[in-house]
Design a protein around this motif. Structure first.
Motif, PDB file in Angstrom:
ATOM      1  N   LEU A 174      -7.035   0.333   8.143  1.00  0.00           N
ATOM      2  CA  LEU A 174      -6.029  -0.070   9.119  1.00  0.00           C
ATOM      3  C   LEU A 174      -6.471   0.487  10.468  1.00  0.00           C
ATOM      4  CD1 LEU A 174      -3.270  -1.467   9.592  1.00  0.00           C
ATOM      5  CD2 LEU A 174      -2.230   0.801   9.366  1.00  0.00           C
ATOM      6  N   LEU A 184      -2.407  -7.394  11.644  1.00  0.00           N
ATOM      7  CA  LEU A 184      -1.293  -7.189  10.733  1.00  0.00           C
ATOM      8  C   LEU A 184       0.037  -7.241  11.477  1.00  0.00           C
ATOM      9  CD1 LEU A 184      -0.499  -6.411   7.793  1.00  0.00           C
ATOM     10  CD2 LEU A 184      -0.574  -4.022   8.533  1.00  0.00           C
ATOM     11  N   VAL A 185       0.086  -6.582  12.629  1.00  0.00           N
ATOM     12  CA  VAL A 185       1.311  -6.572  13.429  1.00  0.00           C
ATOM     13  C   VAL A 185       0.940  -6.338  14.891  1.00  0.00           C
ATOM     14  CG1 VAL A 185       1.662  -4.097  12.998  1.00  0.00           C
ATOM     15  CG2 VAL A 185       3.588  -5.503  13.704  1.00  0.00           C
ATOM     16  N   THR A 196       2.979   6.219   5.242  1.00  0.00           N
ATOM     17  CA  THR A 196       3.426   5.673   6.521  1.00  0.00           C
ATOM     18  C   THR A 196       2.409   6.021   7.601  1.00  0.00           C
ATOM     19  OG1 THR A 196       5.760   5.723   5.944  1.00  0.00           O
ATOM     20  CG2 THR A 196       5.243   5.829   8.284  1.00  0.00           C
ATOM     21  N   LEU A 240       4.490   2.628  11.091  1.00  0.00           N
ATOM     22  CA  LEU A 240       4.395   1.469  10.209  1.00  0.00           C
ATOM     23  C   LEU A 240       4.749   1.952   8.815  1.00  0.00           C
ATOM     24  CD1 LEU A 240       3.448  -1.574  10.031  1.00  0.00           C
ATOM     25  CD2 LEU A 240       1.323  -0.627   9.078  1.00  0.00           C
ATOM     26  N   ARG A 291       5.717   0.764   5.146  1.00  0.00           N
ATOM     27  CA  ARG A 291       5.703  -0.342   4.185  1.00  0.00           C
ATOM     28  C   ARG A 291       5.690  -1.695   4.882  1.00  0.00           C
ATOM     29  NH1 ARG A 291       5.033   3.905   2.033  1.00  0.00           N
ATOM     30  NH2 ARG A 291       5.792   4.544  -0.017  1.00  0.00           N
ATOM     31  N   GLY A 292       4.875  -1.784   5.925  1.00  0.00           N
ATOM     32  CA  GLY A 292       4.687  -3.054   6.607  1.00  0.00           C
ATOM     33  C   GLY A 292       5.638  -3.327   7.750  1.00  0.00           C
ATOM     34  N   LYS A 323      -0.030   2.912   2.973  1.00  0.00           N
ATOM     35  CA  LYS A 323       0.609   2.004   2.033  1.00  0.00           C
ATOM     36  C   LYS A 323       1.242   0.856   2.805  1.00  0.00           C
ATOM     37  CE  LYS A 323       1.560   5.423  -1.583  1.00  0.00           C
ATOM     38  NZ  LYS A 323       2.599   6.069  -2.430  1.00  0.00           N
ATOM     39  N   LEU A 324       0.847  -0.364   2.430  1.00  0.00           N
ATOM     40  CA  LEU A 324       1.377  -1.549   3.081  1.00  0.00           C
ATOM     41  C   LEU A 324       2.558  -2.098   2.289  1.00  0.00           C
ATOM     42  CD1 LEU A 324      -2.009  -3.214   4.039  1.00  0.00           C
ATOM     43  CD2 LEU A 324      -0.591  -1.681   5.400  1.00  0.00           C
ATOM     44  N   ALA A 325       3.169  -3.137   2.798  1.00  0.00           N
ATOM     45  CA  ALA A 325       4.400  -3.673   2.181  1.00  0.00           C
ATOM     46  C   ALA A 325       4.184  -4.088   0.738  1.00  0.00           C
ATOM     47  CB  ALA A 325       4.921  -4.847   3.007  1.00  0.00           C
ATOM     48  N   ASP A 383       1.932  -2.889  -1.329  1.00  0.00           N
ATOM     49  CA  ASP A 383       1.387  -1.845  -2.180  1.00  0.00           C
ATOM     50  C   ASP A 383       2.464  -1.270  -3.094  1.00  0.00           C
ATOM     51  OD1 ASP A 383      -1.028  -2.137  -0.975  1.00  0.00           O
ATOM     52  OD2 ASP A 383      -0.747  -0.514   0.444  1.00  0.00           O
TER      53      ASP A 383
END
Length: 310
Positions: free
Chosen positions: A85, A105-106, A127, A147, A149-150, A305-307, A309
């Motif tokens: 990331l 991603l954002v 996070t 960020l 969890r997304g 950790k992403l959304a 994950d």
């Protein structure tokens, strides 16, 4: 890698320790920042923000690769063995390590051309804290985001140069600095989310030459902060007491991270931004990247950790 005899003594005002220093990369960074380390591949990463470059140093065999970027970027964390990331001037990107392919991603502050990304680090919960600042260090233009969890949320605003983002080993305390104010702050956190559970309070105000820049915590919870213009890295206790000042080979030290087997060495980036010809001549290792043997032990940097994950 080359040993350096005698680190700079440009930092003044405190007793300065001389430690063994090794030149990791002689390629000078206009604005070296954002080092990270991946234990699985024994690889360190860092950025030259202004020149839009990502450095990859394979420590085991001393190979160094420089990846050109299409934008200014300032920090990264690992998501898994394949992906990173990356904090860039217009938002957060996923980067595939093998191919270098980037996917936004954002977006962050897409309608604000004044700002770019700056300091970032992952919390033990996964996070990712990241920050923005003015491209010309406009006063009060910076913010810190998380960020989680997304989902992106702004935590603090009205900062000028957010820096020193790092976390206690147990994840219950966060730290950050505003380099412009030269103040290090702490803020209580929710361990499960990495989000604030209270407001920030001033922990340490630097009153000797140099400016608080990037930071990392060690396994004992000490905060190791690079000092821009101070030619050193300083250690602070979790209650803000100054413990050590360790000399570095360049005046504008910018950010540290622990690397190597057992996390026993401190990688430190530097910069030559705003230095004229005479200043560079007086600082022969300006913009280089170093390893310091400081006698402290770090720990693995958490993965993001992403959304999607678990």
């Amino acid at each position: 890698m080359t040993a350096i005899d005698g680190c700079s003594d440009m930092g003044k005002g405190r007793s300065i320790e001389q430690v063994a220093a090794t030149l990791l990369c002689a390629e000078r960074c206009h604005l070296g920042e954002g080092p990270a380390y991946d234990e699985a591949s024994d690889t360190a990463w860092w950025f030259d923000i202004v020149e839009r470059r990502l450095f990859e140093a394979r420590l085991g065999d001393s190979e160094i690769f420089i990846h050109p970027l299409p934008f200014m970027a300032s920090a990264l964390a690992h998501v898994d063995d394949r992906r990173q990331l990356m904090a860039a001037e217009d938002g957060l990107y996923l980067r595939t390590k093998d191919s270098g392919v980037l996917q936004q991603l954002v977006a962050i502050e897409p309608d604000n051309p004044i700002t770019r990304s700056n300091d970032s680090r992952a919390h033990p919960s996964g996070t990712f804290w990241t920050s923005t600042m003015g491209r010309k260090a406009e006063v009060g233009a910076g913010s810190i985001y998380a960020l989680h969890r997304g989902a992106l949320q702004r935590l603090f605003t009205g900062l000028t140069i957010p820096n020193a983002i790092c976390f206690s080993p147990d994840g219950t305390m966060g730290y950050f600095a505003d380099t412009y104010e030269n103040v290090l702050y702490r803020v209580p956190l929710d361990l499960a989310t990495g989000l604030p559970s209270g407001g920030p309070s001033a922990l340490h105000r630097r009153e000797t030459p140099g400016w608080l820049d990037g930071a990392v915590t060690d396994a004992d919870g000490l905060i190791w902060c690079a000092c821009w213009g101070g030619a050193c890295v300083e250690a602070f206790s979790p209650d803000g007491a100054h413990l050590r000042t360790v000399a570095a080979p360049a005046l504008n030290t910018s950010c540290p991270v622990f690397v190597g087997p057992g996390y026993t060495r401190l990688l430190v980036t530097s910069a030559y931004q705003d230095m004229d010809i005479s200043a560079r001549a007086a600082d022969p290792h300006h913009g280089c990247t170093f390893l310091l043997d400081i006698g402290a032990k770090g720990r693995p940097e958490p993965r993001v950790k992403l959304a999607a994950d678990p």
